[in-house]
Design a protein around this motif. Structure first.
Motif, short mmCIF file in Angstrom:
data_model
loop_
_atom_site.label_atom_id
_atom_site.label_comp_id
_atom_site.label_asym_id
_atom_site.label_seq_id
_atom_site.Cartn_x
_atom_site.Cartn_y
_atom_site.Cartn_z
N HIS A 403 -18.98 -23.89 -10.79
CA HIS A 403 -17.88 -23.05 -10.84
C HIS A 403 -17.42 -23.16 -12.19
O HIS A 403 -16.93 -24.08 -12.56
CB HIS A 403 -16.89 -23.13 -9.74
CG HIS A 403 -17.55 -23.02 -8.58
ND1 HIS A 403 -17.47 -21.84 -7.74
CD2 HIS A 403 -17.93 -23.94 -7.73
CE1 HIS A 403 -17.91 -21.82 -6.69
NE2 HIS A 403 -18.30 -23.36 -6.56
N PHE A 404 -17.11 -22.05 -13.21
CA PHE A 404 -16.74 -22.13 -14.54
C PHE A 404 -15.35 -21.27 -14.60
O PHE A 404 -15.39 -20.08 -14.12
CB PHE A 404 -17.55 -21.77 -15.36
CG PHE A 404 -19.10 -22.65 -15.38
CD1 PHE A 404 -18.95 -23.98 -16.34
CD2 PHE A 404 -20.16 -22.20 -14.92
CE1 PHE A 404 -20.01 -24.56 -16.05
CE2 PHE A 404 -21.28 -22.88 -14.67
CZ PHE A 404 -21.34 -24.00 -15.60
N GLU A 464 -16.84 -12.20 -15.50
CA GLU A 464 -15.44 -12.30 -15.23
C GLU A 464 -14.70 -13.60 -15.92
O GLU A 464 -15.45 -14.43 -16.32
CB GLU A 464 -15.10 -12.19 -13.87
CG GLU A 464 -15.92 -10.96 -13.08
CD GLU A 464 -15.15 -9.80 -13.18
OE1 GLU A 464 -14.17 -9.56 -13.33
OE2 GLU A 464 -16.12 -8.38 -13.30
N ARG A 465 -13.33 -13.73 -15.45
CA ARG A 465 -13.07 -15.11 -15.93
C ARG A 465 -13.50 -15.98 -15.22
O ARG A 465 -13.41 -17.25 -15.85
CB ARG A 465 -11.32 -14.71 -15.68
CG ARG A 465 -10.55 -13.46 -16.03
CD ARG A 465 -9.40 -13.02 -15.38
NE ARG A 465 -8.23 -14.03 -15.44
CZ ARG A 465 -7.50 -14.09 -16.30
NH1 ARG A 465 -7.40 -13.33 -17.26
NH2 ARG A 465 -6.42 -15.22 -16.54
N LEU A 466 -13.73 -16.06 -13.93
CA LEU A 466 -14.31 -17.22 -13.27
C LEU A 466 -15.70 -16.81 -13.22
O LEU A 466 -15.98 -15.64 -12.71
CB LEU A 466 -13.57 -17.34 -12.06
CG LEU A 466 -12.12 -17.63 -11.90
CD1 LEU A 466 -11.82 -17.82 -10.47
CD2 LEU A 466 -11.67 -19.02 -12.81
N MET A 467 -16.80 -17.86 -13.08
CA MET A 467 -18.05 -17.55 -13.18
C MET A 467 -18.79 -18.42 -12.02
O MET A 467 -18.49 -19.77 -12.28
CB MET A 467 -18.71 -17.44 -14.26
CG MET A 467 -20.15 -17.09 -14.25
SD MET A 467 -20.87 -16.62 -15.73
CE MET A 467 -21.41 -18.25 -16.29
N THR A 468 -19.62 -18.07 -10.99
CA THR A 468 -20.26 -18.98 -10.12
C THR A 468 -21.83 -18.88 -10.47
O THR A 468 -22.27 -17.83 -10.48
CB THR A 468 -20.04 -18.55 -8.80
OG1 THR A 468 -18.57 -18.75 -8.74
CG2 THR A 468 -20.37 -19.95 -7.89
N ILE A 469 -22.36 -19.93 -10.57
CA ILE A 469 -23.90 -20.06 -10.63
C ILE A 469 -24.39 -20.77 -9.53
O ILE A 469 -23.97 -21.85 -9.28
CB ILE A 469 -24.24 -20.71 -12.11
CG1 ILE A 469 -23.93 -20.22 -13.13
CG2 ILE A 469 -25.82 -20.66 -11.97
CD1 ILE A 469 -24.45 -20.60 -14.55
N LEU A 513 -15.06 -26.82 -16.23
CA LEU A 513 -15.74 -26.78 -15.22
C LEU A 513 -14.80 -26.90 -13.91
O LEU A 513 -14.19 -27.99 -13.97
CB LEU A 513 -16.90 -28.19 -15.22
CG LEU A 513 -17.73 -28.19 -13.91
CD1 LEU A 513 -18.71 -26.93 -13.84
CD2 LEU A 513 -18.51 -29.63 -13.98
N LEU A 514 -14.69 -26.07 -13.04
CA LEU A 514 -13.89 -26.07 -11.97
C LEU A 514 -14.57 -26.95 -10.89
O LEU A 514 -13.74 -27.76 -10.25
CB LEU A 514 -13.71 -24.86 -11.35
CG LEU A 514 -13.02 -23.83 -12.30
CD1 LEU A 514 -12.88 -22.40 -11.83
CD2 LEU A 514 -11.46 -24.22 -12.59
#
Ligand code: FRU
Length: 529
Positions: A403-404, A464-469, A513-514
């Motif tokens: 999560h970024f 977007e503002r938050l990104m999940t890989i 990195l969240l």
């Protein structure tokens, strides 16, 4: 005397014949034993550990995907005698959870009408075919016959559609004596029926790939087919022949039904070679209409290795589960490194619809059942990092959830690298300057088998503002799902030594990195429960 004169054998030749027979029998026994000894442990080099692959031989397209009585059936294009394509059979495996597979005997063998090419299977709930014999509902397989003799003779009418049925839940199959049920009227490519039941008109519908377009047929009984319509001559991409269609409804989050047409294409895909495009639109029992402009091409997967994928018929809870063949037919499928088997499927993926500023699009996510494979977990708490961050996870099969926070990141490119001790690696990342995801396998290990393999492939993506890989790493593949499956990329690699090292990277700035979760995954083949 009679015997002698009839078959011309003298005493000594009878003895010789018996000896030969004995030798032959011994050889057979031996062969069976060594076959047994050779039976796969599923731990050879390059053997996928949580993807389906046949024990031995060649595999291509998934076929006959149908759910019935708690079992998911997976048939597949299969040539048991070699690791390259040949006379096509339908191989067979089943699963109750789409994760662990049981290999079963070959379901359909080639016959005098031809090789058994791709197709589908349905549950004939109302016994419209009249095939039902006992209490069980018949399963009906609808496939393409490819007549290799006609092909050799240069005849165009080489492909037709045939059917077979099973009255024992798919264990054994009987070919219909009236085959073919749909004859060829002069189209060289006339194949890959994906039949389903359309309740409003109480008819079976068969989308069929016919060269550069789709044809839709209907039938009350799977035996008599009438052509309803054509679609696609001037729609979407036409870099190669259309193959393996699939047509099914999905609901938007607001509950509106849309029809999706999956259309595999043999050449000219977004990142080279074979690939999968799809259309969004309507279906009224006869015609499919595309809601996007004819020139729009929607790519299902931006990686190079997801081909001939279709979805399960009659899956429970209105699920639409997709599975593809993890290779590239046009570029290198028959020459990728292999030993006793060649090819694997993709992970099964649940399909859904999402709304974007450009319109309704497919989202695809690995099925939730895969969570049962999770073992040890490594977790990284929130932090900013520059350059690189090594994650200690010395195992090969992994699932990553990264999560970024992009708003507070200044890096130009971020992502992760998998590598080994012989300096081979695959780099997977997001280039914020160009707004593109990429998978770079130029230094991934064995690459010399094809000039088309060692490439960096890219996929445009509006972050977007938050990104999940969300990524799955098996012995020879990576499957990437970004932001809830809005983007998917599937790629193969063949390292000389397993990739055990995992490093996050952040170039030309810091990355926020969240959270990072890395799961070690169990093998589906060695009874790890
Ligand atoms: C797609 C395909 C199908 C055909 C099958 C033959 O990969 O070419 O169109 O039915 O493979 O194996």
């Amino acid at each position: 005397m009679k015997l002698k004169s009839k078959i011309g054998l003298g005493h000594s030749s009878i003895i010789a014949t018996y000896s030969l027979l004995i030798l032959f029998t011994l050889a057979l026994v031996n062969c069976a034993q060594s076959d047994k000894a050779k039976s796969s442990s599923y731990h050879e080099q390059h053997r996928p550990q949580f993807h389906f692959s046949p024990e031995k031989g060649w595999m291509n397209d998934p076929n006959g995907l149908v759910y019935h009585n708690g079992t998911y059936h997976l048939f597949y294009q299969y040539f048991p005698d070699s690791t390259v394509w040949g006379p096509m059979h339908w191989g067979h495996a089943t699963s109750t959870d789409l994760v662990r597979w049981k290999n079963l005997p070959i379901a359909l063998y080639p016959d005098s009408l031809g090789y058994i090419f791709s197709g589908s299977a349905v549950v004939d709930q109302g016994n419209s075919t009249g095939f039902q014999q006992g209490k069980e509902k018949p399963l009906v397989a609808i496939f393409t016959y490819h007549d290799i003799e006609k092909e050799k003779a240069g005849r165009i009418d080489r492909e037709s559609q045939g059917i077979a049925y099973s009255n024992d839940n798919g264990n054994t199959w009987i070919k219909y004596t009236g085959n073919p049920v749909l004859k060829n009227k002069g189209d060289q490519d006339f194949r890959d029926p994906k039949v389903f039941w359309y309740d409003s008109t109480k008819k079976w519908i068969m989308p069929l790939a016919v060269g550069d377009h789709l044809e839709i047929f209907s039938s009350p009984n799977i035996k008599d087919w009438a052509k309803e319509s054509e679609f696609g001559k001037n729609e979407g991409s036409h870099g190669g022949v259309w193959e393996c269609p699939d047509l099914f409804p999905l609901k938007t989050k607001k509950g509106k039904e849309k029809w999706i047409l999956i259309q595999n294409i043999g050449r000219g895909s977004v990142n080279g070679g074979s690939g999968t495009q799809y259309f969004v639109g309507k279906f009224d029992g006869k015609n499919f209409t595309n809601e996007n402009t004819p020139s729009t091409t929607l790519w299902f997967d931006y990686g190079a290795d997801n081909y001939a994928g279709v979805t399960w018929n009659s899956a429970p809870d209105n699920r639409r589960v997709f599975i593809g063949w993890m290779s590239n037919w046009d570029d290198y499928a028959t020459i990728v490194p292999a030993s006793t088997w060649r090819s694997a499927t993709t992970l099964p993926r649940d399909l859904s619809l999402i709304e974007t500023t450009e319109g309704t699009r497919i989202a695809q996510n690995p099925i939730i059942e895969l969570e049962q494979l999770r073992k040890a977990k490594t977790e990284i708490s929130p932090r900013a990092f520059s350059d690189s961050l090594t994650i200690e996870s010395p195992f090969v099969q992994k699932e990553l959830l990264l999560h970024f926070d992009l708003v507070h990141s200044t890096s130009k490119v971020l992502g992760f690298t998998i590598s080994n001790s012989v300096h081979e690696k695959v780099i997977i990342g997001f280039d914020r300057a160009t707004s593109e995801f990429f998978i770079d396998r130029t230094h991934s290990g064995k690459i010399s088998f094809s000039k088309k393999f060692a490439k960096k492939h890219i996929a445009p993506f509006k972050a977007e503002r938050l990104m999940t890989i969300h990524a799955f790493l098996d012995a020879t593949s990576v499957e990437l799902f970004v932001d809830g499956g809005q983007l998917a990329m599937t790629e193969l690699f063949f390292p000389n030594e397993d990739y055990k090292n995992l490093t996050l990277f952040s170039s030309e700035g810091k990355t926020e990195l969240l959270k990072a979760e890395v799961f070690e995954l169990k093998s589906i083949w060695n009874d790890e429960k």
